[in-house]
Design a protein around this motif. Structure first.
Motif, PDB file in Angstrom:
ATOM      1  N   THR A  75       0.840  -1.174   0.133  1.00 10.08           N
ATOM      2  CA  THR A  75      -0.061  -0.111   0.090  1.00 10.08           C
ATOM      3  C   THR A  75       0.900   1.217   0.049  1.00 10.08           C
ATOM      4  O   THR A  75       0.711   2.274  -0.692  1.00 10.08           O
ATOM      5  CB  THR A  75      -0.925   0.002   1.280  1.00 10.08           C
ATOM      6  N   GLN A  76       1.724   1.343   1.037  1.00 11.81           N
ATOM      7  CA  GLN A  76       2.629   2.334   0.960  1.00 11.81           C
ATOM      8  C   GLN A  76       3.887   2.582  -0.547  1.00 11.81           C
ATOM      9  O   GLN A  76       3.934   3.600  -0.956  1.00 11.81           O
ATOM     10  CB  GLN A  76       3.801   2.182   2.075  1.00 11.81           C
ATOM     11  N   LEU A  77       3.869   1.623  -0.876  1.00  7.14           N
ATOM     12  CA  LEU A  77       4.733   1.480  -2.243  1.00  7.14           C
ATOM     13  C   LEU A  77       3.970   2.038  -3.451  1.00  7.14           C
ATOM     14  O   LEU A  77       4.418   2.820  -4.171  1.00  7.14           O
ATOM     15  CB  LEU A  77       5.241  -0.021  -2.485  1.00  7.14           C
ATOM     16  N   ILE A  78       2.657   1.617  -3.675  1.00  5.06           N
ATOM     17  CA  ILE A  78       1.529   2.359  -4.212  1.00  5.06           C
ATOM     18  C   ILE A  78       1.679   3.859  -4.311  1.00  5.06           C
ATOM     19  O   ILE A  78       1.670   4.415  -5.158  1.00  5.06           O
ATOM     20  CB  ILE A  78       0.377   1.477  -4.564  1.00  5.06           C
ATOM     21  N   SER A  79       1.263   4.288  -2.969  1.00  7.51           N
ATOM     22  CA  SER A  79       1.198   5.486  -2.780  1.00  7.51           C
ATOM     23  C   SER A  79       2.467   6.264  -3.118  1.00  7.51           C
ATOM     24  O   SER A  79       2.392   7.343  -3.884  1.00  7.51           O
ATOM     25  CB  SER A  79       0.925   5.992  -1.257  1.00  7.51           C
ATOM     26  N   SER A  80       3.558   5.738  -2.744  1.00  3.33           N
ATOM     27  CA  SER A  80       5.053   6.676  -3.245  1.00  3.33           C
ATOM     28  C   SER A  80       4.991   6.635  -4.680  1.00  3.33           C
ATOM     29  O   SER A  80       5.454   7.573  -4.961  1.00  3.33           O
ATOM     30  CB  SER A  80       6.125   5.694  -2.422  1.00  3.33           C
ATOM     31  N   TYR A  81       4.981   5.622  -5.061  1.00  2.35           N
ATOM     32  CA  TYR A  81       4.971   5.735  -6.740  1.00  2.35           C
ATOM     33  C   TYR A  81       4.019   6.780  -7.365  1.00  2.35           C
ATOM     34  O   TYR A  81       4.497   7.343  -8.439  1.00  2.35           O
ATOM     35  CB  TYR A  81       4.763   4.262  -7.334  1.00  2.35           C
ATOM     36  N   SER A  82       2.847   6.791  -6.759  1.00  2.45           N
ATOM     37  CA  SER A  82       1.926   7.887  -7.374  1.00  2.45           C
ATOM     38  C   SER A  82       2.303   9.270  -7.014  1.00  2.45           C
ATOM     39  O   SER A  82       2.019  10.201  -8.130  1.00  2.45           O
ATOM     40  CB  SER A  82       0.338   7.561  -6.495  1.00  2.45           C
ATOM     41  N   PHE A  83       3.176   9.564  -6.032  1.00  2.09           N
ATOM     42  CA  PHE A  83       3.755  10.838  -5.953  1.00  2.09           C
ATOM     43  C   PHE A  83       4.799  11.194  -6.914  1.00  2.09           C
ATOM     44  O   PHE A  83       5.283  12.471  -7.041  1.00  2.09           O
ATOM     45  CB  PHE A  83       3.977  11.210  -4.463  1.00  2.09           C
ATOM     46  N   LYS A  84       5.348  10.176  -7.652  1.00  2.00           N
ATOM     47  CA  LYS A  84       6.486  10.611  -8.389  1.00  2.00           C
ATOM     48  C   LYS A  84       5.892  10.652  -9.916  1.00  2.00           C
ATOM     49  O   LYS A  84       5.085   9.990 -10.421  1.00  2.00           O
ATOM     50  CB  LYS A  84       7.531   9.285  -8.571  1.00  2.00           C
ATOM     51  N   ARG A 122      -1.589  -5.089  -9.966  1.00  4.47           N
ATOM     52  CA  ARG A 122      -1.970  -6.325 -10.835  1.00  4.47           C
ATOM     53  C   ARG A 122      -1.034  -7.605 -10.446  1.00  4.47           C
ATOM     54  O   ARG A 122      -1.525  -8.732 -10.651  1.00  4.47           O
ATOM     55  CB  ARG A 122      -1.679  -5.999 -12.227  1.00  4.47           C
ATOM     56  N   HIS A 123       0.039  -7.333  -9.893  1.00  2.80           N
ATOM     57  CA  HIS A 123       0.890  -8.635  -9.343  1.00  2.80           C
ATOM     58  C   HIS A 123       0.684  -8.940  -7.996  1.00  2.80           C
ATOM     59  O   HIS A 123       1.274  -9.966  -7.551  1.00  2.80           O
ATOM     60  CB  HIS A 123       2.386  -8.486  -9.757  1.00  2.80           C
ATOM     61  N   PHE A 124      -0.204  -8.245  -7.050  1.00  2.00           N
ATOM     62  CA  PHE A 124      -0.586  -8.519  -6.070  1.00  2.00           C
ATOM     63  C   PHE A 124      -1.711  -9.537  -5.853  1.00  2.00           C
ATOM     64  O   PHE A 124      -2.851  -9.212  -6.283  1.00  2.00           O
ATOM     65  CB  PHE A 124      -1.053  -7.374  -5.420  1.00  2.00           C
ATOM     66  N   ASN A 125      -1.627 -10.647  -5.084  1.00  2.00           N
ATOM     67  CA  ASN A 125      -2.717 -11.672  -5.011  1.00  2.00           C
ATOM     68  C   ASN A 125      -3.670 -10.967  -4.104  1.00  2.00           C
ATOM     69  O   ASN A 125      -3.226 -10.788  -2.890  1.00  2.00           O
ATOM     70  CB  ASN A 125      -2.024 -12.905  -4.394  1.00  2.00           C
ATOM     71  N   ASN A 126      -5.071 -11.235  -4.524  1.00  2.00           N
ATOM     72  CA  ASN A 126      -5.999 -10.620  -3.644  1.00  2.00           C
ATOM     73  C   ASN A 126      -6.088  -9.226  -2.832  1.00  2.00           C
ATOM     74  O   ASN A 126      -5.913  -9.351  -1.625  1.00  2.00           O
ATOM     75  CB  ASN A 126      -6.400 -11.635  -2.491  1.00  2.00           C
ATOM     76  N   PRO A 127      -5.858  -8.207  -3.674  1.00  2.00           N
ATOM     77  CA  PRO A 127      -5.655  -6.919  -3.013  1.00  2.00           C
ATOM     78  C   PRO A 127      -6.839  -6.568  -2.039  1.00  2.00           C
ATOM     79  O   PRO A 127      -8.098  -7.048  -2.397  1.00  2.00           O
ATOM     80  CB  PRO A 127      -5.744  -6.010  -4.305  1.00  2.00           C
ATOM     81  N   ASN A 128      -6.648  -6.045  -0.851  1.00  2.00           N
ATOM     82  CA  ASN A 128      -7.432  -5.565  -0.052  1.00  2.00           C
ATOM     83  C   ASN A 128      -8.093  -4.408  -0.012  1.00  2.00           C
ATOM     84  O   ASN A 128      -7.679  -3.394  -1.083  1.00  2.00           O
ATOM     85  CB  ASN A 128      -7.049  -5.949   1.477  1.00  2.00           C
ATOM     86  N   TYR A 154      -7.304  -1.589   1.553  1.00  2.00           N
ATOM     87  CA  TYR A 154      -6.279  -0.554   1.741  1.00  2.00           C
ATOM     88  C   TYR A 154      -5.547  -0.449   0.384  1.00  2.00           C
ATOM     89  O   TYR A 154      -4.914   0.812  -0.122  1.00  2.00           O
ATOM     90  CB  TYR A 154      -5.431  -0.834   2.867  1.00  2.00           C
ATOM     91  N   ILE A 155      -5.038  -1.518  -0.211  1.00  2.00           N
ATOM     92  CA  ILE A 155      -4.629  -1.396  -1.355  1.00  2.00           C
ATOM     93  C   ILE A 155      -5.436  -0.847  -2.657  1.00  2.00           C
ATOM     94  O   ILE A 155      -4.805  -0.045  -3.722  1.00  2.00           O
ATOM     95  CB  ILE A 155      -3.976  -2.843  -1.862  1.00  2.00           C
ATOM     96  N   PHE A 156      -6.783  -1.179  -2.623  1.00  2.00           N
ATOM     97  CA  PHE A 156      -7.558  -0.652  -3.368  1.00  2.00           C
ATOM     98  C   PHE A 156      -7.712   0.987  -3.360  1.00  2.00           C
ATOM     99  O   PHE A 156      -7.610   1.750  -4.493  1.00  2.00           O
ATOM    100  CB  PHE A 156      -9.060  -1.292  -3.366  1.00  2.00           C
ATOM    101  N   ASN A 157      -8.030   1.576  -2.146  1.00  2.00           N
ATOM    102  CA  ASN A 157      -7.821   2.685  -1.593  1.00  2.00           C
ATOM    103  C   ASN A 157      -6.854   3.353  -2.233  1.00  2.00           C
ATOM    104  O   ASN A 157      -6.867   4.733  -2.857  1.00  2.00           O
ATOM    105  CB  ASN A 157      -8.118   3.078  -0.404  1.00  2.00           C
ATOM    106  N   SER A 158      -5.676   2.789  -1.824  1.00  2.00           N
ATOM    107  CA  SER A 158      -4.381   3.679  -2.259  1.00  2.00           C
ATOM    108  C   SER A 158      -4.097   3.753  -3.975  1.00  2.00           C
ATOM    109  O   SER A 158      -3.846   4.810  -4.307  1.00  2.00           O
ATOM    110  CB  SER A 158      -3.099   2.751  -1.959  1.00  2.00           C
ATOM    111  N   LEU A 159      -4.894   2.729  -4.462  1.00  5.26           N
ATOM    112  CA  LEU A 159      -4.656   2.815  -6.055  1.00  5.26           C
ATOM    113  C   LEU A 159      -5.555   3.718  -6.779  1.00  5.26           C
ATOM    114  O   LEU A 159      -5.247   4.605  -7.488  1.00  5.26           O
ATOM    115  CB  LEU A 159      -4.783   1.342  -6.682  1.00  5.26           C
ATOM    116  N   ILE A 160      -6.904   3.636  -6.212  1.00  2.00           N
ATOM    117  CA  ILE A 160      -7.926   4.586  -6.589  1.00  2.00           C
ATOM    118  C   ILE A 160      -7.587   6.178  -6.411  1.00  2.00           C
ATOM    119  O   ILE A 160      -7.901   7.011  -7.245  1.00  2.00           O
ATOM    120  CB  ILE A 160      -9.301   4.362  -5.795  1.00  2.00           C
TER     121      ILE A 160
END
Length: 665
Positions: A62-71, A83-89, A91-97
């Motif tokens: 989740t933190q990794l997705i958020s950090s990439y989005s700020f770059k 896409r490579h994470f199995n069964n995103p929960n 927090y991961i969905f929220n981070s990506l959205i």
């Protein structure tokens, strides 16, 4: 949008089996992610996460997705991780959205929101604000209503943040009745639910659609009026062009903070009153209010639009002497200001000193090279940008193709147009198509330009046909000009451009009866030609002139000086190009009409204002005519001064009797 509607009917994708997460060194990795300073550093951490088998840890990912989005330009990395994470929960969905919404990938943000639902994961109060942000950006009211229904079903409407974004969404898509109803219903949850931000959102919405009475009514009944509310109403009035009303309200503000000052500066600039914007900026400094980064950017933008190099340099000195960090926003604004004031050398100097260059910084530098006529420099910047790992977007390609246009390099322009589509999968906009039509047209390849228009996958607009028409006039193709004019008038019957263009072509061919017919039609339809105006900065003071101006305090001196310039220029071989005066009048009257063009008045004003002006800089709202272009060349040689004219298309740097455009414009 069909694509959005289909999202609600597709079956959920198959789930991939999951495995148990490993939580070793989780705090350490999260700390490292938060402290990463560059994309390279973040990628190194990413690699270590994989090596240490931590990629199944949802908190770390989740933190990794958020950090990439700020770059900048690395949102695809965030998508790849998801896409490579199995069964995103959740927090991961929220981070990506959130990442997608913040990076303006609004359609994708909605798509993953739908996928979240289909994965049987309930959205929370942290999900809906970003989904609603994307909905507002897409201008899809029906989708907003669908999301509103889901919010009600989940019982989340009483959350202040969700309510705020829901009202904001309705206001932005133009459904103000829905926004107002929600606002009224919020009173049942107490005054706390009706935050200042909620009042501001609704007031701004009414301003946007021109309902001043309703906006003022809400403003008057607000229990407490904070500075942000005053600024919201003033900003709304400025955006609608209601400058006098905004000024009246501004005078009522008792405590003017930096936000309210910035709102006024930006508002004046947006409405073309750049002198007033800059005057207010320096008044603010005199009042002892310290500007913030946004204020500086707004002031530099006003300098760029007015061509006020001296004032822009003064603001640059203020930035350096008052400890402002040269962040990306200010750096880009400085580069843009210097480039649009015709000082590419200073723009390059600021650009080269920038520690971190994002896509915006590179694009303004490339644009600066393009409009100043430096194709080689634009290409060099383009290649250097790519070598840093930053991918060009549609704006950058538009700048490069424009640089090719001004250099008359058709093949290069077409090459980059194809490269943009095929190598970078960037869909051309109407602006890209217009530049290609202009590229063909200026080179005299009118049939290819027309064929290109007819093969466009989207319907050509007014600008497209206008580009073809201008080329027809330059190359005296009356038959095609008439065809283009018909298309122009079909699209916008009351736009003056179509009529003026056609009368220009007829006048150039000496068909005065046709000219009279077109102008009579203009008069009967109540269509008026836009006046030409020019800005010039003398000793830090911006002055504007309109065509035929006699209202300046030194008008008599200006016209006497212009007569003197014209007379002396004749001795150097200048002959007034009277074909640019499109009336069936005597030759002497034509010459007199040419003398009233705003850029000539600005030039004369500069020459009577002192001998210390080594470079005369003029900004014009229309394309410079051939006669003014010719006189500027002669004037640069006679006065031994450089003359820089920025018209609506490009820069013309006149020096010692020649122009940087090499008479191709």
């Amino acid at each position: 949008m069909k694509a959005l509607r289909m999202l609600f009917s597709k079956p959920p994708p198959a789930k991939t089996p999951s495995f148990n997460p490993i939580f070793i060194d989780e705090p350490q990795f999260i700390s490292l992610i938060h402290s990463s300073k560059s994309i390279k550093h973040l990628q190194q951490i990413h690699a270590q996460i994989i090596l240490h088998h931590q990629f199944s840890n949802s908190r770390i990912v989740t933190q990794l997705i958020s950090s990439y989005s700020f770059k900048n330009n690395f949102i695809n990395h965030a998508l790849s991780i998801f896409r490579h994470f199995n069964n995103p929960n959740l927090y991961i969905f929220n981070s990506l959205i959130r990442a997608l919404a913040d990076n303006s990938y609004h359609m994708s943000s909605i798509s993953y929101f739908v996928l979240m639902f289909r994965s049987n994961i309930k959205p929370t109060t942290l999900t809906f604000p970003f989904v609603l942000k994307s909905t507002a950006a897409l201008q899809e009211g029906w989708l907003g209503m669908e999301i509103h229904t889901q919010i009600l079903k989940l019982g989340l409407l009483c959350d202040r943040l969700v309510l705020l974004h829901l009202v904001d969404m309705y206001a932005k898509v133009g459904l103000l009745e829905c926004a107002c109803q929600l606002f009224d219903e919020s009173s049942q949850w107490g005054d706390e639910a009706r935050s200042t931000l909620l009042w501001n959102v609704l007031i701004n919405g009414y301003c946007k659609v021109g309902k001043w009475g309703k906006a003022m009514e809400l403003f008057e009944v607000m229990p407490e009026k904070y500075g942000s509310t005053w600024s919201t109403l003033i900003n709304g009035l400025m955006k609608a062009g209601e400058i006098n009303r905004a000024m009246e309200l501004w005078r009522s503000v008792e405590e003017r903070d930096v936000v309210s000052w910035t709102t006024m500066i930006n508002g004046f600039s947006q409405n073309g009153q750049h002198e007033q914007a800059l005057s207010m900026f320096f008044e603010m400094l005199e009042e002892g209010v310290k500007p913030n980064d946004q204020t500086i950017v707004c002031a530099l933008l006003a300098c760029a639009k007015a061509g006020a190099l001296e004032t822009g340099t003064r603001i640059h000195d203020y930035i350096l002497s008052n400890g402002f960090a040269l962040k990306k926003g200010i750096t880009a604004a400085l580069v843009d200001m210097y480039a649009k004031c015709g000082s590419l050398e200073n723009a390059s100097r600021v650009f080269d000193m920038a520690v971190e260059k994002d896509l915006r910084t590179w694009s303004v530098m490339i644009w600066g090279c393009a409009i100043n006529g430096y194709l080689d420099k634009a290409l060099d910047c383009f290649n250097k940008m790519k070598s840093t790992g930053i991918k060009p977007d549609g704006v950058v390609f538009l700048a490069i193709i424009t640089a090719c246009l001004h250099a008359g390099n058709v093949d290069h322009g077409l090459h980059f147009f194809d490269k943009m589509k095929h190598d970078y999968s960037i869909e051309p906009t109407m602006k890209h198509y217009a530049v290609i039509v202009d590229l063909y047209g200026r080179a005299g390849r009118l049939n290819q330009a027309l064929r290109f228009i007819k093969n466009m996958p989207i319907d050509p607009d007014f600008v497209i046909w206008g580009a073809l028409f201008s080329a027809c006039r330059a190359h005296k193709s009356i038959q095609m000009a008439e065809y283009a004019s018909e298309k122009l008038l079909e699209l916008e019957p009351k736009h003056p451009g179509g009529y003026v263009f056609l009368s220009n072509v007829y006048a150039g061919a000496g068909k005065w009866q046709d000219v009279e017919r077109v102008r009579t039609k203009m008069k009967n339809k109540g269509v008026a030609k836009d006046p030409g105006w020019s800005y010039i900065e003398i000793h830090g003071q911006v002055t504007s002139f309109v065509a035929g101006d006699h209202f300046h305090d030194r008008s008599d001196e200006i016209h006497l000086k212009l007569d003197e310039i014209t007379k002396n220029a004749r001795e150097f071989g200048y002959t007034p190009e009277t074909e640019w005066v499109l009336h069936n009048i005597e030759e002497e009257e034509k010459e007199e009409s040419l003398g009233s063009h705003s850029e000539k008045l600005a030039l004369a004003f500069a020459l009577i204002s002192g001998d210390d002006l080594k470079v005369i800089r003029i900004v014009k709202n229309l394309k410079i005519c051939g006669d003014c272009h010719s006189l500027m060349k002669h004037a640069s040689k006679m006065t031994k001064r450089d003359i820089v004219v920025r018209d609506i298309k490009r820069f013309h740097h006149f020096k010692n009797g020649s122009c940087s455009c090499q008479d191709y414009w």
